[in-house]
Design a protein around this motif. Structure first.
Motif, short mmCIF file in Angstrom:
data_model
loop_
_atom_site.label_atom_id
_atom_site.label_comp_id
_atom_site.label_asym_id
_atom_site.label_seq_id
_atom_site.Cartn_x
_atom_site.Cartn_y
_atom_site.Cartn_z
N UNK A 20 -15.62 -5.25 -17.49
CA UNK A 20 -14.78 -4.15 -18.14
C UNK A 20 -14.76 -4.09 -19.73
N UNK A 21 -16.16 -4.64 -20.23
CA UNK A 21 -16.23 -4.80 -21.69
C UNK A 21 -16.96 -3.58 -22.01
N UNK A 22 -16.46 -2.99 -23.05
CA UNK A 22 -17.17 -1.67 -23.40
C UNK A 22 -18.50 -1.99 -24.09
N UNK A 23 -19.68 -1.43 -23.68
CA UNK A 23 -21.10 -1.95 -24.16
C UNK A 23 -21.23 -2.11 -25.76
N UNK A 24 -20.39 -0.76 -26.50
CA UNK A 24 -20.64 -0.78 -27.91
C UNK A 24 -19.90 -1.97 -28.53
N UNK A 25 -18.97 -2.44 -28.15
CA UNK A 25 -18.15 -3.42 -28.37
C UNK A 25 -19.02 -4.52 -28.42
N UNK A 26 -19.67 -4.87 -27.22
CA UNK A 26 -20.62 -5.92 -26.85
C UNK A 26 -21.81 -6.02 -27.98
N UNK A 27 -22.42 -4.78 -28.23
CA UNK A 27 -23.48 -4.68 -29.00
C UNK A 27 -23.08 -5.14 -30.37
N UNK A 28 -22.04 -4.41 -30.95
CA UNK A 28 -21.54 -4.69 -32.38
C UNK A 28 -21.47 -6.35 -32.45
N UNK A 29 -20.87 -6.98 -31.49
CA UNK A 29 -20.50 -8.44 -31.66
C UNK A 29 -22.00 -9.31 -31.70
N UNK A 30 -22.80 -8.60 -30.90
CA UNK A 30 -24.16 -9.39 -30.86
C UNK A 30 -24.83 -9.34 -32.26
N UNK A 32 -23.27 -8.78 -35.27
CA UNK A 32 -22.71 -9.57 -36.13
C UNK A 32 -23.05 -11.01 -36.23
N UNK A 33 -23.34 -11.54 -34.69
CA UNK A 33 -23.72 -13.13 -34.54
C UNK A 33 -25.03 -13.37 -35.01
N UNK A 34 -25.98 -12.20 -34.71
CA UNK A 34 -27.12 -12.46 -34.96
C UNK A 34 -27.49 -12.50 -36.88
N UNK A 36 -25.54 -13.80 -38.57
CA UNK A 36 -25.14 -15.39 -39.12
C UNK A 36 -26.34 -16.22 -38.53
N UNK A 37 -26.60 -16.12 -37.33
CA UNK A 37 -28.02 -16.82 -36.83
C UNK A 37 -29.31 -16.73 -37.54
N UNK A 38 -29.72 -15.59 -38.06
CA UNK A 38 -30.73 -15.43 -39.00
C UNK A 38 -30.46 -16.27 -40.23
N UNK A 39 -29.33 -15.99 -40.90
CA UNK A 39 -29.28 -17.07 -42.15
C UNK A 39 -29.15 -18.26 -41.86
N UNK A 40 -28.67 -18.78 -40.71
CA UNK A 40 -28.68 -20.15 -40.58
C UNK A 40 -30.01 -20.66 -40.40
N UNK A 41 -30.72 -19.94 -39.42
CA UNK A 41 -31.97 -20.34 -38.94
C UNK A 41 -33.26 -20.35 -39.97
N UNK A 42 -33.20 -19.43 -40.64
CA UNK A 42 -34.14 -19.07 -41.91
C UNK A 42 -33.84 -19.61 -43.24
N UNK A 43 -32.79 -20.15 -43.40
CA UNK A 43 -32.15 -20.61 -44.58
C UNK A 43 -32.12 -19.48 -45.70
N UNK A 44 -31.54 -18.27 -45.37
CA UNK A 44 -31.64 -17.11 -46.14
C UNK A 44 -30.22 -16.78 -46.72
N UNK A 45 -30.29 -16.44 -47.76
CA UNK A 45 -29.13 -15.93 -48.51
C UNK A 45 -29.24 -14.37 -48.61
N UNK A 46 -30.16 -13.96 -48.01
CA UNK A 46 -30.34 -12.45 -48.45
C UNK A 46 -29.08 -11.64 -47.63
N UNK A 48 -28.34 -9.02 -45.28
CA UNK A 48 -29.33 -8.41 -44.13
C UNK A 48 -28.47 -7.73 -43.19
N UNK A 49 -29.24 -6.97 -42.49
CA UNK A 49 -28.30 -6.24 -41.16
C UNK A 49 -29.26 -6.25 -40.06
N UNK A 50 -28.94 -6.55 -38.79
CA UNK A 50 -29.44 -6.76 -37.70
C UNK A 50 -29.10 -5.55 -36.81
N UNK A 51 -30.28 -4.99 -36.28
CA UNK A 51 -29.87 -3.82 -35.36
C UNK A 51 -30.56 -4.08 -33.97
#
Length: 369
Positions: A20-30, A32-34, A36-46, A48-51
């Protein structure tokens, strides 16, 4: 460049529908998390936007920069001159997005997305449990004793666990694992670990709800519970009333051969119960509340809610009750202060001035001893 995760997209949709989780809520959360994951794993301060492509399940990482006249921060900005080299139509204030999806971003994206989904499922389940039980506050439920932790009793409700704290336990009751109990929901709190459901075996509301379950005339609204007073595990009083004179309010609660009230007594493990008839006349109501004792007269001072009750000499100890319990419960039930005297005591001292004295014949009541 894009990272494909069609299988994950289908899994997200399945989980979203199931939980019962709205898909758009789930996608938005993913997304946002990505970031952080990109900046953490690629040592980037850029900036960025993940789509996440809602159709293909592809992940795209974009560098986001604002076009400015003079460059001050090369992480978030791009000069107009450099922007013009990309495309001559760019102007100050425009936003330029450049795809920078790393070649090995797929593994990181998949792992991060999975973590987000698990977290959102947990949050959704906690939210559903909170909504379900918070809407049932002041209601009754059946639970199974799961375990004893210190002095707390942990109750299994099926979907979640709840707590019966020492303050809400009947002192004379012994609690054993796997026992089934009816309990009253006192409060449902939101905590960082999920909803905390606090239960009670001592609350007057438990007795009220038990009568509503056992007596159809109460659940149908034909008989009304006016007041409840409890000394949990020892004795209780309940005042009932019906607007329909054809309905015996006390008899409805007692049931044929006392079966209805006995079921409640059994659930409360022998707690004695007095069922009395409520009356809008304070003197009559006070007399009824002192059941099983018989009352001769009641003097009242209505503005102060004070009453003085006279009972036959041989009924004095019954009216007061063991350690004052009967009188105490009657006072709680009616909301009046009650001073009880025997006929001989009243004859010696007389009644206070300014009090209206009413000779009373108590109405029908029932006591389980």
């Amino acid at each position: 460049m894009a990272t494909k995760n069609k299988g994950f997209l289908e899994a997200f949709e399945e989980v979203g529908k199931e939980k019962g989780i709205a898909l758009e809520v789930l996608f938005d959360a993913i997304e946002a998390a990505l970031i952080s994951a990109y900046k953490r794993n690629f040592n980037s301060a850029q900036n960025v936007r993940v789509a996440l492509d809602r159709t293909t399940g592809e992940f795209h990482v974009y560098s986001v920069k604002n076009v400015v006249e003079e460059l001050e921060n090369d992480i978030t900005e791009i000069s107009l001159a450099d922007a013009k080299r990309i495309h001559n139509d760019y102007a100050v204030g425009d936003v330029i997005e450049t795809e920078i999806t790393p070649a090995n971003f797929g593994r990181i994206a998949a792992q991060t997305a999975k973590q987000v989904v698990v977290q959102r499922i947990r949050e959704a389940e906690r939210g559903n449990i909170y909504d379900e039980y918070s809407s049932r506050a002041n209601d009754i439920l059946t639970g199974i004793i799961q375990r004893i932790e210190g002095k707390n009793v942990i109750i299994d409700l099926g979907k979640t666990e709840a707590i019966l704290t020492p303050a809400e336990q009947i002192s004379l009751e012994k609690y054993e694992p796997n026992e089934r109990l009816k309990l009253y929901i006192v409060e449902v709190k939101k905590t960082t670990k999920g909803p905390q459901i606090l239960l009670s075996r001592t609350h007057p509301g438990l007795l009220k709800r038990l009568f509503e379950l056992e007596v159809p005339e109460i659940s149908d609204g034909m008989v009304e519970i006016k007041s409840v007073a409890r000394e949990p595990g020892m004795r209780s009083k309940i005042a009932v009333y019906s607007k329909d004179e054809a309905i015996d309010a006390v008899g409805s609660c007692v049931g044929q051969k006392g079966l209805r009230v006995q079921a409640i007594v059994d659930e409360l493990r022998g707690e004695k119960i007095d069922i009395v008839k409520w009356n809008q006349d304070p003197a009559t109501y006070i007399a009824n509340a002192l059941s099983p004792a018989k009352v001769v007269s009641v003097a009242i001072k209505e503005d102060e809610k004070i009453s003085k009750v006279v009972v036959p000499d041989y009924q004095l100890s019954l009216a007061i009750g063991k350690e004052g319990q009967n009188a105490r419960l009657a006072a709680k039930l009616t909301g009046w202060k009650i001073d009880i005297k025997s006929e001989s005591q009243a004859a010696e001292s007389g009644m206070d001035e300014g009090m209206e004295v009413i000779n009373v014949i108590g109405e029908e009541s029932f006591s389980v001893d």
